[in-house]
Write a protein that holds these residues in place. Structure first.
Motif, PDB file in Angstrom:
ATOM      1  N   THR A 146       0.849  -1.185   0.000  1.00 18.50           N
ATOM      2  CA  THR A 146       0.000   0.000   0.000  1.00 18.50           C
ATOM      3  C   THR A 146       0.884   1.234   0.000  1.00 18.50           C
ATOM      4  OG1 THR A 146      -1.753  -1.176   1.166  1.00 18.50           O
ATOM      5  CG2 THR A 146      -1.821   1.231   1.235  1.00 18.50           C
ATOM      6  N   LEU A 147       0.646   2.103  -0.988  1.00 15.72           N
ATOM      7  CA  LEU A 147       1.446   3.305  -1.183  1.00 15.72           C
ATOM      8  C   LEU A 147       0.532   4.507  -1.355  1.00 15.72           C
ATOM      9  CD1 LEU A 147       2.469   1.101  -3.808  1.00 15.72           C
ATOM     10  CD2 LEU A 147       4.480   2.323  -3.104  1.00 15.72           C
ATOM     11  N   GLU A 148       1.123   5.693  -1.273  1.00 21.11           N
ATOM     12  CA  GLU A 148       0.386   6.888  -1.632  1.00 21.11           C
ATOM     13  C   GLU A 148       0.093   6.815  -3.129  1.00 21.11           C
ATOM     14  OE1 GLU A 148       0.436  11.548  -0.414  1.00 21.11           O
ATOM     15  OE2 GLU A 148       2.334  10.475  -0.457  1.00 21.11           O
ATOM     16  N   GLU A 149      -1.049   7.347  -3.527  1.00 18.52           N
ATOM     17  CA  GLU A 149      -1.530   7.153  -4.901  1.00 18.52           C
ATOM     18  C   GLU A 149      -0.538   7.546  -5.989  1.00 18.52           C
ATOM     19  OE1 GLU A 149      -4.995   9.509  -5.631  1.00 18.52           O
ATOM     20  OE2 GLU A 149      -4.032  11.334  -4.929  1.00 18.52           O
ATOM     21  N   ASN A 150       0.293   8.553  -5.764  1.00 19.21           N
ATOM     22  CA  ASN A 150       1.224   8.997  -6.805  1.00 19.21           C
ATOM     23  C   ASN A 150       2.619   8.387  -6.670  1.00 19.21           C
ATOM     24  OD1 ASN A 150      -0.625  10.709  -8.147  1.00 19.21           O
ATOM     25  ND2 ASN A 150      -0.378  12.202  -6.499  1.00 19.21           N
ATOM     26  N   ALA A 151       2.823   7.549  -5.683  1.00 15.86           N
ATOM     27  CA  ALA A 151       4.138   6.941  -5.473  1.00 15.86           C
ATOM     28  C   ALA A 151       4.444   5.957  -6.601  1.00 15.86           C
ATOM     29  CB  ALA A 151       4.180   6.232  -4.130  1.00 15.86           C
ATOM     30  N   GLU A 152       5.710   5.882  -6.935  1.00 12.72           N
ATOM     31  CA  GLU A 152       6.147   4.923  -7.948  1.00 12.72           C
ATOM     32  C   GLU A 152       6.999   3.862  -7.268  1.00 12.72           C
ATOM     33  OE1 GLU A 152       7.915   6.695 -11.385  1.00 12.72           O
ATOM     34  OE2 GLU A 152       6.405   8.282 -11.457  1.00 12.72           O
ATOM     35  N   VAL A 153       6.899   2.648  -7.780  1.00 15.75           N
ATOM     36  CA  VAL A 153       7.655   1.543  -7.210  1.00 15.75           C
ATOM     37  C   VAL A 153       8.315   0.772  -8.349  1.00 15.75           C
ATOM     38  CG1 VAL A 153       5.696  -0.052  -7.192  1.00 15.75           C
ATOM     39  CG2 VAL A 153       7.537  -0.359  -5.566  1.00 15.75           C
ATOM     40  N   ASP A 154       9.528   0.319  -8.104  1.00 15.50           N
ATOM     41  CA  ASP A 154      10.263  -0.459  -9.091  1.00 15.50           C
ATOM     42  C   ASP A 154       9.970  -1.943  -8.860  1.00 15.50           C
ATOM     43  OD1 ASP A 154      12.022  -1.668 -10.835  1.00 15.50           O
ATOM     44  OD2 ASP A 154      13.830  -0.730  -9.995  1.00 15.50           O
TER      45      ASP A 154
ATOM     46  N   SER B 254      12.856  -4.476  -8.481  1.00 18.98           N
ATOM     47  CA  SER B 254      13.726  -4.560  -7.310  1.00 18.98           C
ATOM     48  C   SER B 254      12.987  -4.593  -5.976  1.00 18.98           C
ATOM     49  CB  SER B 254      14.704  -3.382  -7.306  1.00 18.98           C
ATOM     50  OG  SER B 254      14.005  -2.161  -7.166  1.00 18.98           O
ATOM     51  N   ILE B 255      11.683  -4.412  -5.979  1.00 19.58           N
ATOM     52  CA  ILE B 255      10.957  -4.366  -4.710  1.00 19.58           C
ATOM     53  C   ILE B 255      11.125  -5.650  -3.894  1.00 19.58           C
ATOM     54  CG2 ILE B 255       8.743  -5.137  -5.650  1.00 19.58           C
ATOM     55  CD1 ILE B 255       7.401  -3.185  -3.650  1.00 19.58           C
ATOM     56  N   HIS B 256      11.335  -6.764  -4.581  1.00 14.82           N
ATOM     57  CA  HIS B 256      11.479  -8.037  -3.861  1.00 14.82           C
ATOM     58  C   HIS B 256      12.621  -8.003  -2.856  1.00 14.82           C
ATOM     59  CE1 HIS B 256      14.359  -8.526  -7.163  1.00 14.82           C
ATOM     60  NE2 HIS B 256      14.967  -9.437  -6.414  1.00 14.82           N
TER      61      HIS B 256
ATOM     62  N   ILE C  94       3.455  -1.407   4.020  1.00 18.77           N
ATOM     63  CA  ILE C  94       3.030  -0.018   3.886  1.00 18.77           C
ATOM     64  C   ILE C  94       4.247   0.827   3.563  1.00 18.77           C
ATOM     65  CG2 ILE C  94       2.000   1.987   5.026  1.00 18.77           C
ATOM     66  CD1 ILE C  94       0.489   0.038   6.854  1.00 18.77           C
ATOM     67  N   ASP C  95       4.159   1.578   2.487  1.00 17.39           N
ATOM     68  CA  ASP C  95       5.229   2.508   2.129  1.00 17.39           C
ATOM     69  C   ASP C  95       5.258   3.614   3.183  1.00 17.39           C
ATOM     70  OD1 ASP C  95       7.290   3.555   0.498  1.00 17.39           O
ATOM     71  OD2 ASP C  95       5.871   4.850  -0.552  1.00 17.39           O
ATOM     72  N   ALA C  96       6.373   3.776   3.853  1.00 14.22           N
ATOM     73  CA  ALA C  96       6.491   4.688   4.994  1.00 14.22           C
ATOM     74  C   ALA C  96       5.967   6.104   4.722  1.00 14.22           C
ATOM     75  CB  ALA C  96       7.928   4.717   5.489  1.00 14.22           C
ATOM     76  N   PRO C  97       6.230   6.710   3.567  1.00 14.18           N
ATOM     77  CA  PRO C  97       5.727   8.074   3.345  1.00 14.18           C
ATOM     78  C   PRO C  97       4.203   8.207   3.431  1.00 14.18           C
ATOM     79  CG  PRO C  97       7.460   7.581   1.784  1.00 14.18           C
ATOM     80  CD  PRO C  97       7.127   6.286   2.482  1.00 14.18           C
TER      81      PRO C  97
ATOM     82  N   LEU D 233       8.099   0.367   5.514  1.00 12.50           N
ATOM     83  CA  LEU D 233       9.399   0.730   4.968  1.00 12.50           C
ATOM     84  C   LEU D 233       9.223   1.503   3.686  1.00 12.50           C
ATOM     85  CD1 LEU D 233      10.047  -1.808   2.637  1.00 12.50           C
ATOM     86  CD2 LEU D 233      10.019  -2.960   4.811  1.00 12.50           C
ATOM     87  N   LYS D 234      10.243   2.185   3.299  1.00 14.29           N
ATOM     88  CA  LYS D 234      10.176   2.971   2.062  1.00 14.29           C
ATOM     89  C   LYS D 234      10.412   2.052   0.883  1.00 14.29           C
ATOM     90  CE  LYS D 234      11.646   7.224  -0.157  1.00 14.29           C
ATOM     91  NZ  LYS D 234      10.484   7.230  -1.005  1.00 14.29           N
ATOM     92  N   VAL D 235       9.346   1.829   0.118  1.00 13.45           N
ATOM     93  CA  VAL D 235       9.457   1.005  -1.085  1.00 13.45           C
ATOM     94  C   VAL D 235       9.281   1.843  -2.347  1.00 13.45           C
ATOM     95  CG1 VAL D 235       8.758  -1.148   0.030  1.00 13.45           C
ATOM     96  CG2 VAL D 235       7.024   0.305  -1.014  1.00 13.45           C
ATOM     97  N   SER D 236       8.805   3.074  -2.190  1.00 14.05           N
ATOM     98  CA  SER D 236       8.597   3.928  -3.358  1.00 14.05           C
ATOM     99  C   SER D 236       9.921   4.523  -3.820  1.00 14.05           C
ATOM    100  CB  SER D 236       7.592   5.031  -3.030  1.00 14.05           C
ATOM    101  OG  SER D 236       8.022   5.797  -1.923  1.00 14.05           O
ATOM    102  N   ALA D 237       9.933   4.876  -5.106  1.00 15.03           N
ATOM    103  CA  ALA D 237      11.146   5.440  -5.695  1.00 15.03           C
ATOM    104  C   ALA D 237      11.307   6.886  -5.293  1.00 15.03           C
ATOM    105  CB  ALA D 237      11.067   5.330  -7.214  1.00 15.03           C
TER     106      ALA D 237
END
Length: 165
Positions: free
Chosen positions: A61-69, A72-74, A119-122, A161-165
């Motif tokens: 779960t991320l903020e709607e505009n967050a980008e994730v790779d 490499s997220i694994h 959960i993406d920390a931001p 943790l921070k998973v977003s780019a």
């Protein structure tokens, strides 16, 4: 059977968690939901239902505009090798929701605790978090700390943790 929206709200009420829900036409993408931003304050979520090569499932779960790779997220979430999007059948089986309605609140349906919640920390910088109440035709607003308490009640201690780019 998956929990209904009413059963979700009953659970939140029983926990003493304040929540409000705004009904709206079904939205299937972040772009479609952008028009609701002025009506609903707080952090708006997008959710990724992912599966690794050994079959482990993750709800990110991320903020709607967050980008994730996704390549490499694994390495961040402890998956066994690269991840891919989980199939609709697995999503329904594990979280009791259909594509387009994926939500952190669907943790209530993971009674077997088969899904790791990330959960993406931001996202937690927001006091209010907005998520679908098990269907994409409404948005439920819940306090950040109350969301974490709800997840704990469902037996999920999320990885934050921070998973977003």
């Amino acid at each position: 059977m998956p929990k209904t929206r009413e059963e979700l709200f009953d659970c939140l009420d029983a926990l003493g968690i304040a929540h409000s829900t705004t009904e709206h036409p079904p939205v299937f993408t972040v772009a479609e939901s952008q028009s609701l931003r002025d009506l609903i304050p707080g952090g708006h979520t997008k959710n990724l239902f992912l599966k690794d090569k050994k079959g482990a499932c993750f709800l990110v779960t991320l903020e709607e505009n967050a980008e994730v790779d996704l390549k490499s997220i694994h390495t961040l979430i402890g998956a066994s090798g690269r991840v891919s999007f989980g199939k609709p059948e697995a999503l329904m089986e594990k979280l009791g929701v259909a594509p387009g309605s994926v939500t952190i609140l669907s943790a209530i349906n993971d009674r077997a605790h088969d899904v790791t919640i990330v959960i993406d920390a931001p996202l937690l910088d927001h006091d209010i978090i907005n998520a679908h109440p098990l269907s994409n035709d409404a948005t439920t607003s819940i306090g950040r700390e109350d969301l974490l308490r709800f997840l704990s009640h469902t037996g999920h201690e999320p990885m934050i943790l921070k998973v977003s780019a």
